[in-house]
Design a protein around this motif. Sequence first.
Motif: not given
Ligand code: M6A
Length: 424
Positions: A19, A50, A97, A141, A143, A180, A208, A210-211, A293, A315, A337-338, A402
Amino acid sequence: GSPNTSGKYAVIGYYMLGPDEINKYPAVDFPVSNISPEKAKMLTHINYAFIGINDKGQCDLLKGANEQKSAEVFQLLTNLKQYNANLKLMFSVGGWAFSNDASPTANRFRDAASTPAARTEFARSCIAFMKKHGFDGVDLDWEYPRKQDANNFVALLKEFRTQINQAEKTSQSDYQLTIAGAGGAFFMSRYYHLLDKVVEPLDYINLMTYDFNGPWQGVTKTNFHAHLYGAKDEPKFYNALREVQFNPPKSWEEITKLFPSPFALTADAAVKQHLIMKVPRNKLVMGVPFYGRAFRKAGTDNYGLYQTFNTQKGDPYRGDPTWLVGCDKCVERNEPRIATYADIKKMLAGGFGYKRHFHSEAKAPWLHNAKHNLFVTYDDKESMKYKTDYIKQEKLAGVMFWHLGQDDQESTLLKSLHNGLNKK
Ligand SMILES: C#CCO[C@@H]1[C@@H](C)[C@H](OC(=O)NCCNC(=N)NC(=O)NC)[C@@H](C)C(=O)O[C@H](CC)[C@@](C)(O)[C@@H]2OC(C)(C)O[C@H]([C@@H]2C)[C@H](C)C[C@@]1(C)O
C-alpha cells in the motif's frame, strides 16, 4: 489479441508493491531492479498489482499513491522489454483487500459494472490508463463478483473486449484482457453458471488455485493450501457448485455426477470444473503460490497433517507474530501466517526443527516442526514439476503466480516453472 501469441506457455508473474511502498520507491522489499534480464526472459507477462477504481468509477492509482513515483515504476516495468521483446506488461485492478465483500471499497467494482454508462466509462478510463503508461493490457482482479453481480460482470467484460478491440485497430497494437478467477468452488459458484460467457471476451482466466486452506477456517484441519491432487484421506469440502442454477437446468442426477460432494478442494478440481463449462484449454491458466501458509498448535500426529490447529484469525493479524520460528520477516511484517518461499527456505535450512515431508498423492510438500507444533504448506520445485507436467498434459495456456517478490535469490520457483514448461 489471441492468447499465447508467442506460441509458448504463458508464465504470468504478479509484481506487487504494498500500500505505501510506491511513495517510498525504491526503498521497498522488491524493486523492479530485482527483475534481472534472466528473470524477464522467463516471463511472458508481468501483472502490476494493484491499480484501484476511484469514486468516479474510473481506473486510477490507489488512494494516496504519488503520480510521479507511479509513472516512474511503470516506466521501469515497461523498460524490461529491452530484455524480452515478447514480455507483456499488464496492470491488475482491485485485488482481495480492495474488492472483497468486507472491504470498504467493495462497491467500486459492483457500481462500475452496474449500468451501461458505468461500464463504458470504467473500460474507457482503464484503456486510457493503459495507453498513457505503455501497458499491454488489463487484468481484472475482482474478488469476487456476487451472484447478483454475475450478469453485470459478463456485460463489463464484453465492454472491455469491445473497447480493447477498437484500441487495437487504431494503434496497431496487441492488447490483452485477463481476469484472476476463483480457484475454489465456494467463490466460483457465484458466477459458475455464466462461466463460458465470462471467459468468452478474455485472453486468459488466471485461476487462483491457492488458499484452499488457511487460518480463516475456525475448526477444520491443517491441510495443503494449493495441492494439485486430492488425497483419499484428506478433509473434504461441501461442493457449492451443487447449488448453481444452470440455464438450461441440469437434472439432479447430472449435478450429483458432475459435482461430487464432499470433494477434495484442489487445483485439479478447479481445472476440471472449468472444463465442464467448456472453458477453452488455451485460455485456462493455473495459478501457483510463491508463498506458504503456516498453522500454529497443529496436532502432533501424522507429522502435523490433517490435524486440528489454533491459529488466530482476523485481518490484520493482532496476535504474537513470533511463533513461526525462523521467519524473521514474519515478525517485521507482523504476519506469521504467511511465509514467502524465500522465508521457508531459510526456515528449513536454519536448524529450527522443521522437517520437510512430501505427500505422494497430493504432490505437495509440507514442513512439520514437532517441537513447536507448526505446520507449513507451500510449493517448491518438486510440486511445481508436477504442476507444469499437468499444465502440459492438460494442454492449458500456462501458469500464473503470486508473486515475484516471494521467490528466493536464485529464482528457484520461477526457474522451475520456466524449465518445466519449456524443456522436455
Ligand atoms: C490480491 C491479493 C493479495 O493482497 C495482499 C493481502 C490481501 C494478502 O493476501 C494474499 O497474499 N493473498 C494470496 C492469494 N492471492 C489473492 N487472494 N489474490 C491474487 O493472487 N490475485 C492475483 C493477505 C494475506 C494479507 O496480508 O492481508 C492483510 C491482513 C492479513 C492486509 C489485508 O492487511 C494487507 O496487509 C498488507 C500485507 C500490508 O498489504 C495490504 C493489505 C492491507 C495489501 C493491499 C494486500 C496484499 C497485496 O498484501
